[in-house]
Design an enzyme around this catalytic site. Structure first.
Site, PDB file in Angstrom:
ATOM      1  N   GLN A 214       0.873  -1.189   0.000  1.00  0.00           N
ATOM      2  CA  GLN A 214       0.000   0.000   0.000  1.00  0.00           C
ATOM      3  C   GLN A 214       0.906   1.233   0.000  1.00  0.00           C
ATOM      4  OE1 GLN A 214      -2.102   0.157   3.660  1.00  0.00           O
ATOM      5  NE2 GLN A 214      -3.451   1.817   3.094  1.00  0.00           N
TER       6      GLN A 214
ATOM      7  N   SER B  85       4.340  -1.396   4.398  1.00  0.00           N
ATOM      8  CA  SER B  85       4.406  -2.782   4.885  1.00  0.00           C
ATOM      9  C   SER B  85       4.611  -3.721   3.701  1.00  0.00           C
ATOM     10  CB  SER B  85       3.109  -3.163   5.595  1.00  0.00           C
ATOM     11  OG  SER B  85       2.900  -2.338   6.703  1.00  0.00           O
TER      12      SER B  85
ATOM     13  N   SER C 286       1.205   6.330   2.588  1.00  0.00           N
ATOM     14  CA  SER C 286       1.852   7.280   3.499  1.00  0.00           C
ATOM     15  C   SER C 286       3.163   7.807   2.922  1.00  0.00           C
ATOM     16  CB  SER C 286       2.148   6.611   4.839  1.00  0.00           C
ATOM     17  OG  SER C 286       0.968   6.098   5.395  1.00  0.00           O
TER      18      SER C 286
ATOM     19  N   GLU D 199     -10.063  -1.722   4.298  1.00  0.00           N
ATOM     20  CA  GLU D 199      -9.009  -2.030   5.263  1.00  0.00           C
ATOM     21  C   GLU D 199      -9.594  -2.086   6.668  1.00  0.00           C
ATOM     22  OE1 GLU D 199      -5.782   0.819   5.625  1.00  0.00           O
ATOM     23  OE2 GLU D 199      -4.468  -0.747   6.388  1.00  0.00           O
TER      24      GLU D 199
HETATM   25  C1  LIG Z   1       3.146  -1.052  11.621  1.00  0.00           C
HETATM   26  C2  LIG Z   1       2.740  -0.014  10.613  1.00  0.00           C
HETATM   27  C3  LIG Z   1       2.472  -0.368   9.309  1.00  0.00           C
HETATM   28  C4  LIG Z   1       2.111   0.598   8.375  1.00  0.00           C
HETATM   29  N1  LIG Z   1       1.903   0.192   7.070  1.00  0.00           N
HETATM   30  C5  LIG Z   1       1.592   1.125   6.143  1.00  0.00           C
HETATM   31  C6  LIG Z   1       1.472   0.744   4.760  1.00  0.00           C
HETATM   32  O1  LIG Z   1       1.629  -0.423   4.400  1.00  0.00           O
HETATM   33  N2  LIG Z   1       1.228   1.698   3.846  1.00  0.00           N
HETATM   34  C7  LIG Z   1       1.049   2.994   4.191  1.00  0.00           C
HETATM   35  O2  LIG Z   1       0.781   3.780   3.304  1.00  0.00           O
HETATM   36  N3  LIG Z   1       1.165   3.396   5.486  1.00  0.00           N
HETATM   37  C8  LIG Z   1       1.442   2.487   6.465  1.00  0.00           C
HETATM   38  N4  LIG Z   1       1.597   2.867   7.768  1.00  0.00           N
HETATM   39  C9  LIG Z   1       1.553   4.282   8.081  1.00  0.00           C
HETATM   40  C10 LIG Z   1       0.330   4.708   8.869  1.00  0.00           C
HETATM   41  O3  LIG Z   1      -0.813   4.707   8.080  1.00  0.00           O
HETATM   42  C11 LIG Z   1       0.656   6.103   9.424  1.00  0.00           C
HETATM   43  O4  LIG Z   1       1.736   5.967  10.304  1.00  0.00           O
HETATM   44  C12 LIG Z   1      -0.531   6.690  10.142  1.00  0.00           C
HETATM   45  O5  LIG Z   1      -1.547   7.024   9.238  1.00  0.00           O
HETATM   46  C13 LIG Z   1      -0.153   7.935  10.967  1.00  0.00           C
HETATM   47  O6  LIG Z   1       0.542   8.841  10.176  1.00  0.00           O
HETATM   48  P1  LIG Z   1       1.908   9.494  10.705  1.00  0.00           P
HETATM   49  O7  LIG Z   1       2.808   8.380  11.138  1.00  0.00           O
HETATM   50  O8  LIG Z   1       2.391  10.431   9.664  1.00  0.00           O
HETATM   51  O9  LIG Z   1       1.516  10.273  12.021  1.00  0.00           O
HETATM   52  P2  LIG Z   1       0.851  11.718  12.091  1.00  0.00           P
HETATM   53  O10 LIG Z   1      -0.254  11.811  11.097  1.00  0.00           O
HETATM   54  O11 LIG Z   1       1.932  12.732  12.018  1.00  0.00           O
HETATM   55  O12 LIG Z   1       0.207  11.699  13.537  1.00  0.00           O
HETATM   56  C14 LIG Z   1       0.985  11.936  14.717  1.00  0.00           C
HETATM   57  C15 LIG Z   1       0.028  11.960  15.902  1.00  0.00           C
HETATM   58  O13 LIG Z   1      -0.909  13.048  15.740  1.00  0.00           O
HETATM   59  C16 LIG Z   1      -2.246  12.565  15.811  1.00  0.00           C
HETATM   60  N5  LIG Z   1      -3.097  13.295  14.868  1.00  0.00           N
HETATM   61  C17 LIG Z   1      -2.809  13.583  13.569  1.00  0.00           C
HETATM   62  N6  LIG Z   1      -3.839  14.239  13.009  1.00  0.00           N
HETATM   63  C18 LIG Z   1      -4.807  14.358  13.962  1.00  0.00           C
HETATM   64  C19 LIG Z   1      -6.110  14.943  14.009  1.00  0.00           C
HETATM   65  N7  LIG Z   1      -6.645  15.514  12.920  1.00  0.00           N
HETATM   66  N8  LIG Z   1      -6.807  14.874  15.177  1.00  0.00           N
HETATM   67  C20 LIG Z   1      -6.289  14.269  16.282  1.00  0.00           C
HETATM   68  N9  LIG Z   1      -5.040  13.712  16.294  1.00  0.00           N
HETATM   69  C21 LIG Z   1      -4.326  13.748  15.159  1.00  0.00           C
HETATM   70  C22 LIG Z   1      -2.169  11.099  15.405  1.00  0.00           C
HETATM   71  O14 LIG Z   1      -3.255  10.357  15.944  1.00  0.00           O
HETATM   72  C23 LIG Z   1      -0.820  10.690  16.011  1.00  0.00           C
HETATM   73  O15 LIG Z   1      -0.991  10.367  17.380  1.00  0.00           O
HETATM   74  C24 LIG Z   1       1.972   1.941   8.748  1.00  0.00           C
HETATM   75  C25 LIG Z   1       2.233   2.305  10.075  1.00  0.00           C
HETATM   76  C26 LIG Z   1       2.622   1.353  11.002  1.00  0.00           C
HETATM   77  C27 LIG Z   1       2.885   1.775  12.413  1.00  0.00           C
END
Ligand SMILES: Cc1cc2nc3c(=O)[nH]c(=O)nc-3n(C[C@H](O)[C@H](O)[C@H](O)COP(=O)(O)OP(=O)(O)OC[C@H]3O[C@@H](n4cnc5c(N)ncnc54)[C@H](O)[C@@H]3O)c2cc1C
Length: 396
Positions: free
Chosen positions: A105, A140, A108, A223
């Site tokens: 996928q 992933s 991100s 998903e």
């Molecule tokens: C094990 C694992 C597998 C993954 N696999 C994939 C994959 O295969 N493909 C892919 O594309 N992505 C993948 N991801 C990524 C995942 O989708 C993102 O990490 C996730 O969407 C959060 O984005 P970020 O890490 O940029 O955190 P951020 O968006 O920067 O968030 C940081 C913090 O701020 C909070 N926050 C952000 N916006 C808001 C809001 N509007 N209101 C309240 N709180 C908020 C969040 O809840 C979080 O606590 C994976 C992540 C993990 C941990």
């Protein structure tokens, strides 16, 4: 004959641990049990998610290897059935369902997670093809994927969710560099994917140009609806595709290999293991441990009951929240019972503890699930957002 009698009869004659993984997956796919919720004709049986869980439990009960692991089955195949062309569905879905091809996928990016619509990876039209440049992260299974479900900005003049297009993107081409990222469990399940001048034919575009957001929403709904709070009930699954190296293994060996069975969700099986651990460590009479185990038991039962309620607005978000809460309580029970030396051994407690932050992040963080429930299901006032991306919050 009832559905589950039929299933049991089929399993009794079909499961053969001496088949290769590939042969077993082909058998499972031909019977429609690899992806039971997909429609008939697409390798499924058109079953409800609750009946699909009956299939999962029956496979686990017999010790059979589960269907292919990963986003191909859980996210890409149903999205292609809903949003792809007939040609795309017939090209890709059968090879996902029988595990011969693996997907990742590509959503991100370093600056686009929860706020997915701020993604910057660009696709520029060049005749019948698109040229792609950008970087994806947290991908992933990216290192052994054959294909990626790619989100790219196709109209840089349009901010946020407008101007995004979805593609079926080949990972096997020049201009695609996949660097595995090791996490604290010690494994490298996700990767950073750098894309420079890679190409994708227009025939692999899913949905209309610049209107990929509806495809994204369909994919994310798939998903999230796939998160059964109590997971696969101990069913072992392994990665599909040639690159993961499982296709030629003996299916019985893959099903019995402890390395194959990462604990992705907490079911009654993990609860029983934690009770056994508390007994073995003579902590079963400890009041705190008993309370925690009772809480975990309650969540596991709630998860099962929640799944039986079927689909309703917000059900997938609630399932995801229940799933992550259950995982965290299991972590707390495990660390209380095992104590500090639990971290020194391999096994249940360190595995659950080290993986426990993951579920509340991927597929959309807990906070994002709550925002969706509040705004879209309960109709509460919207959370303030940066003006340029208003309305874009996701995620996957
Ligand atoms: C094990 C694992 C597998 C993954 N696999 C994939 C994959 O295969 N493909 C892919 O594309 N992505 C993948 N991801 C990524 C995942 O989708 C993102 O990490 C996730 O969407 C959060 O984005 P970020 O890490 O940029 O955190 P951020 O968006 O920067 O968030 C940081 C913090 O701020 C909070 N926050 C952000 N916006 C808001 C809001 N509007 N209101 C309240 N709180 C908020 C969040 O809840 C979080 O606590 C994976 C992540 C993990 C941990």
């Amino acid at each position: 004959m009832s559905f589950s009698d039929d299933l049991d009869a089929w399993l009794a004659q079909a499961w053969d641990p001496d088949l290769t993984v590939s042969q077993w997956w082909q058998r499972l796919a031909a019977a429609g049990y690899a992806a039971p919720t997909l429609p008939c004709g697409f390798g499924g049986r058109g079953l409800s998610s609750e009946d699909a869980h009956v299939v999962t439990s029956a496979l686990a009960g017999r010790g059979a290897l589960g269907p292919p692991l990963g986003v191909g089955l859980s996210l890409v195949a149903p999205t292609l059935v809903l949003k792809g062309t007939a040609v795309q569905a017939s090209r890709f879905v059968p090879r996902i369902v029988d595990g011969s091809e693996a997907w990742c996928q590509l959503f991100s990016e370093p600056d686009a997670g929860s706020d997915l619509a701020s993604l910057q990876t660009a696709a520029v039209r060049d005749g019948d093809e698109w040229v792609v440049d950008g970087q994806k992260v947290w991908t992933s299974d990216g290192h052994h994927a054959d294909w990626g479900l790619l989100l790219a900005r196709t109209d840089p003049a349009r901010p946020g969710r407008l101007g995004i297009t979805v593609f079926a993107f080949s990972m096997h081409q020049e201009g695609v560099v996949v660097e595995p990222l090791r996490d604290m469990t010690g494994t490298a399940e996700f990767s950073r994917v750098t894309i420079s001048g890679a190409r994708v034919p227009d025939s692999h575009r899913i949905g209309e140009v610049n209107e990929g957001w509806s495809v994204v929403q369909a994919a994310l709904a798939q998903e999230r609806s796939g998160y059964h709070p109590t997971g696969d009930g101990g069913l072992v699954r392994v990665h599909p595709g040639r690159g993961a190296g499982n296709l030629d293994r003996r299916a019985g060996d893959a099903a019995g290999d402890p390395a194959s069975s990462r604990i992705y969700a907490i079911s009654a099986a993990e609860l029983d293991d934690l009770v056994d651990l508390a007994r073995a460590r003579e902590r079963i009479e400890d009041r705190v441990v008993r309370q925690q185990l009772a809480r975990l038991h309650t969540l596991v039962v709630l998860g099962r009951l929640h799944a039986q309620r079927g689909d309703f607005p917000g059900s997938a978000n609630l399932a995801k929240l229940l799933f992550t809460a259950t995982y965290r309580v299991a972590r707390d029970v495990g660390t209380t019972v095992a104590g500090p030396d639990g971290m020194l051994a391999d096994g249940l407690v360190p595995e659950i503890t080290l993986f426990s932050p993951g579920p509340s992040i991927y597929g959309g963080t807990d906070q994002i699930q709550r925002n969706i429930l509040a705004e879209r299901v309960l109709g509460l006032p919207r959370d303030p957002r940066p003006p340029q991306n208003a309305g874009s919050s996701h995620q996957g």
